[in-house]
Design a protein around this motif. Sequence first.
Motif, PDB file in Angstrom:
ATOM      1  N   LYS A  92     100.982  37.505  90.116  1.00  9.29           N
ATOM      2  CA  LYS A  92     102.053  36.570  89.749  1.00  9.29           C
ATOM      3  C   LYS A  92     101.770  35.944  88.388  1.00  9.29           C
ATOM      4  CE  LYS A  92     104.591  32.569  91.507  1.00  9.29           C
ATOM      5  NZ  LYS A  92     105.863  32.951  91.946  1.00  9.29           N
ATOM      6  N   GLY A  93     100.496  35.564  88.160  1.00  9.48           N
ATOM      7  CA  GLY A  93     100.131  34.961  86.883  1.00  9.48           C
ATOM      8  C   GLY A  93     100.368  35.907  85.717  1.00  9.48           C
ATOM      9  N   PHE A  94     100.102  37.197  85.934  1.00  2.96           N
ATOM     10  CA  PHE A  94     100.349  38.214  84.911  1.00  2.96           C
ATOM     11  C   PHE A  94     101.831  38.255  84.557  1.00  2.96           C
ATOM     12  CE2 PHE A  94     101.335  42.425  83.378  1.00  2.96           C
ATOM     13  CZ  PHE A  94     100.247  42.806  82.601  1.00  2.96           C
ATOM     14  N   GLU A  95     102.687  38.238  85.575  1.00  4.41           N
ATOM     15  CA  GLU A  95     104.128  38.317  85.326  1.00  4.41           C
ATOM     16  C   GLU A  95     104.656  37.058  84.646  1.00  4.41           C
ATOM     17  OE1 GLU A  95     108.252  39.583  87.632  1.00  4.41           O
ATOM     18  OE2 GLU A  95     106.349  39.537  88.725  1.00  4.41           O
ATOM     19  N   ILE A  96     104.130  35.911  85.036  1.00  7.66           N
ATOM     20  CA  ILE A  96     104.562  34.659  84.403  1.00  7.66           C
ATOM     21  C   ILE A  96     104.180  34.644  82.921  1.00  7.66           C
ATOM     22  CG2 ILE A  96     104.129  32.166  84.328  1.00  7.66           C
ATOM     23  CD1 ILE A  96     103.877  32.267  87.401  1.00  7.66           C
ATOM     24  N   LYS A  97     102.993  35.107  82.622  1.00 10.76           N
ATOM     25  CA  LYS A  97     102.514  35.058  81.236  1.00 10.76           C
ATOM     26  C   LYS A  97     103.195  36.088  80.344  1.00 10.76           C
ATOM     27  CE  LYS A  97      98.350  35.073  78.376  1.00 10.76           C
ATOM     28  NZ  LYS A  97      98.809  33.891  77.623  1.00 10.76           N
ATOM     29  N   PHE A  98     103.351  37.308  80.857  1.00 10.51           N
ATOM     30  CA  PHE A  98     103.813  38.392  79.985  1.00 10.51           C
ATOM     31  C   PHE A  98     105.241  38.844  80.247  1.00 10.51           C
ATOM     32  CE2 PHE A  98      99.128  39.018  80.189  1.00 10.51           C
ATOM     33  CZ  PHE A  98      98.853  38.738  78.862  1.00 10.51           C
ATOM     34  N   GLY A  99     105.818  38.449  81.385  1.00  7.95           N
ATOM     35  CA  GLY A  99     107.187  38.846  81.674  1.00  7.95           C
ATOM     36  C   GLY A  99     107.317  40.258  82.205  1.00  7.95           C
ATOM     37  N   TYR A 100     106.207  40.855  82.615  1.00  7.75           N
ATOM     38  CA  TYR A 100     106.207  42.208  83.170  1.00  7.75           C
ATOM     39  C   TYR A 100     105.566  42.188  84.541  1.00  7.75           C
ATOM     40  CZ  TYR A 100     106.917  43.841  78.320  1.00  7.75           C
ATOM     41  OH  TYR A 100     107.392  44.052  77.057  1.00  7.75           O
ATOM     42  N   ASN A 101     106.076  43.025  85.453  1.00  4.48           N
ATOM     43  CA  ASN A 101     105.382  43.267  86.707  1.00  4.48           C
ATOM     44  C   ASN A 101     104.177  44.145  86.402  1.00  4.48           C
ATOM     45  OD1 ASN A 101     104.648  44.840  89.183  1.00  4.48           O
ATOM     46  ND2 ASN A 101     106.274  43.600  90.085  1.00  4.48           N
ATOM     47  N   ILE A 102     103.006  43.746  86.877  1.00  3.26           N
ATOM     48  CA  ILE A 102     101.782  44.466  86.527  1.00  3.26           C
ATOM     49  C   ILE A 102     101.829  45.929  86.976  1.00  3.26           C
ATOM     50  CG2 ILE A 102     100.461  43.926  88.621  1.00  3.26           C
ATOM     51  CD1 ILE A 102      98.054  43.379  86.759  1.00  3.26           C
ATOM     52  N   MET A 103     102.549  46.210  88.079  1.00  6.08           N
ATOM     53  CA  MET A 103     102.644  47.590  88.560  1.00  6.08           C
ATOM     54  C   MET A 103     103.539  48.440  87.667  1.00  6.08           C
ATOM     55  SD  MET A 103     100.504  47.538  90.990  1.00  6.08           S
ATOM     56  CE  MET A 103     100.747  49.172  91.688  1.00  6.08           C
ATOM     57  N   ASP A 104     104.499  47.801  86.991  1.00  3.20           N
ATOM     58  CA  ASP A 104     105.340  48.536  86.048  1.00  3.20           C
ATOM     59  C   ASP A 104     104.547  48.936  84.803  1.00  3.20           C
ATOM     60  OD1 ASP A 104     107.525  48.326  87.709  1.00  3.20           O
ATOM     61  OD2 ASP A 104     108.332  46.545  86.715  1.00  3.20           O
ATOM     62  N   VAL A 105     103.506  48.161  84.498  1.00  2.96           N
ATOM     63  CA  VAL A 105     102.691  48.445  83.308  1.00  2.96           C
ATOM     64  C   VAL A 105     101.530  49.377  83.658  1.00  2.96           C
ATOM     65  CG1 VAL A 105     101.312  47.437  81.447  1.00  2.96           C
ATOM     66  CG2 VAL A 105     103.276  46.188  82.354  1.00  2.96           C
ATOM     67  N   TYR A 106     100.864  49.107  84.772  1.00  3.24           N
ATOM     68  CA  TYR A 106      99.623  49.823  85.105  1.00  3.24           C
ATOM     69  C   TYR A 106      99.643  50.454  86.495  1.00  3.24           C
ATOM     70  CZ  TYR A 106      97.189  47.620  81.123  1.00  3.24           C
ATOM     71  OH  TYR A 106      96.778  47.214  79.870  1.00  3.24           O
ATOM     72  N   GLY A 107     100.819  50.656  87.049  1.00  6.18           N
ATOM     73  CA  GLY A 107     100.894  51.137  88.429  1.00  6.18           C
ATOM     74  C   GLY A 107     100.075  52.376  88.698  1.00  6.18           C
ATOM     75  N   ASP A 108     100.196  53.391  87.840  1.00  4.08           N
ATOM     76  CA  ASP A 108      99.463  54.646  88.058  1.00  4.08           C
ATOM     77  C   ASP A 108      97.952  54.429  88.027  1.00  4.08           C
ATOM     78  OD1 ASP A 108     101.851  55.947  88.245  1.00  4.08           O
ATOM     79  OD2 ASP A 108     101.817  56.784  86.221  1.00  4.08           O
ATOM     80  N   VAL A 109      97.503  53.601  87.061  1.00  2.00           N
ATOM     81  CA  VAL A 109      96.071  53.335  86.927  1.00  2.00           C
ATOM     82  C   VAL A 109      95.550  52.567  88.147  1.00  2.00           C
ATOM     83  CG1 VAL A 109      94.316  52.109  85.589  1.00  2.00           C
ATOM     84  CG2 VAL A 109      96.139  53.353  84.413  1.00  2.00           C
TER      85      VAL A 109
END
Length: 391
Positions: free
Chosen positions: A329-346
């Motif tokens: 949640k903190g990642f999304e609040i700070k950057f505006g992206y869902n972390i799985m959309d950015v790094y889901g495969d990894v």
Amino acid sequence: MVEPLGLYLHIPFCVQKCGYCDFLSAPASEAIQEQYVQTVIREIEEKKGIYGDWPVDTIFVGGGTPTILEPGQMERIMDSLFRGFSVEPAAEITWEMNPGTVSLEKLQVLKQYGVNRLSIGLQSTHNAELKILGRIHTYEAFLQTWDMVRNQGFSNVNIDLMSGLPLQTLQSYEETIHRICRLSPEHISAYSLIVEEGTPFESLYGEAGNLRYQLPEEEIEREMYDLTGKLLSQAGFHQYEISNYAKLEKECKHNTRYWKRKPYLGMGIGAASFIENTRFSNETDLSSYLENGKQGMFSKQEETKLSVEEEIEETMFLGLRMRDGISIKGFEIKFGYNIMDVYGDVIEKWIERKRLQIDRKSGRISLTESGIGISNQIFVDFLEPGLPDKV
């Protein structure tokens, strides 16, 4: 409201350079040390005009060996820091020290200026291992320093230990941990020896070194790491970062700000800073630092304003060093992206391999026990994030 600032002050001097050390440190004459103290106080005065209004909640004086300085020099440095910055009453203030460079007078100066955390560079309790490393002290000298520190009332003390040393065995390392646990420090930093490029150890123990065989095998090093966690846990420590273990509420607040990307200002030769999403550092040449300092010139070196991609990279590989990992949640609040959309495969790749885990209750991603052992390999996968288009 301005976010609290951490201060780091670098003292680059030591009695002698250890064979494994690639830090910005070296022996120097008393005259050079005095010139450096005068210069770093000028830098404190210069930085005061820029950052003096920021509240300061951590100070860390590192090196080198800061306690190589004379008591009067230590006093002048601390006095200038308190006159230059808005240090909060409950600030964590740490000084690094090595056995053989500590006296009651020096400890009394630190106590006088509110230093409430010490970090002692021990590395091993076996004198043969200390000698190979090039340390100036013996285990017996460390114990004398330890007694002085405790007798002066310091109740938050870290001890540095190292594993993977030349000729070190699993048994000798276990003995070191047991001996230190019996002393009951509040914090232990346990690092594995890395043979750094350009150090004397590289020519001896590096890939081409003729003494490389004296280093413990990789499997033994892994056993040493596992043993560290097991024995320290039994002794009441919890691991809060890959190499750091603390008693309850005794985590190093200053170092934690590095991993959580909180602002800090570095002063002294080569000192790094991170303020308002910009990284910069001081020059690394001592002669230039001293000469420019005479004119009060302390220019920023390698100043870099981080892009969003670079911020995200740092958030991942620094945040995953911490055992509690990264807040989704903190990642999304700070950057505006869902972390799985950015790094889901990894993330899914390393979860499948049981190297990463997601705690659904806390909503945090962290390394597993087995993931810690190959953390650098995992961190590489989080470089160069592919950012989706924002909706």
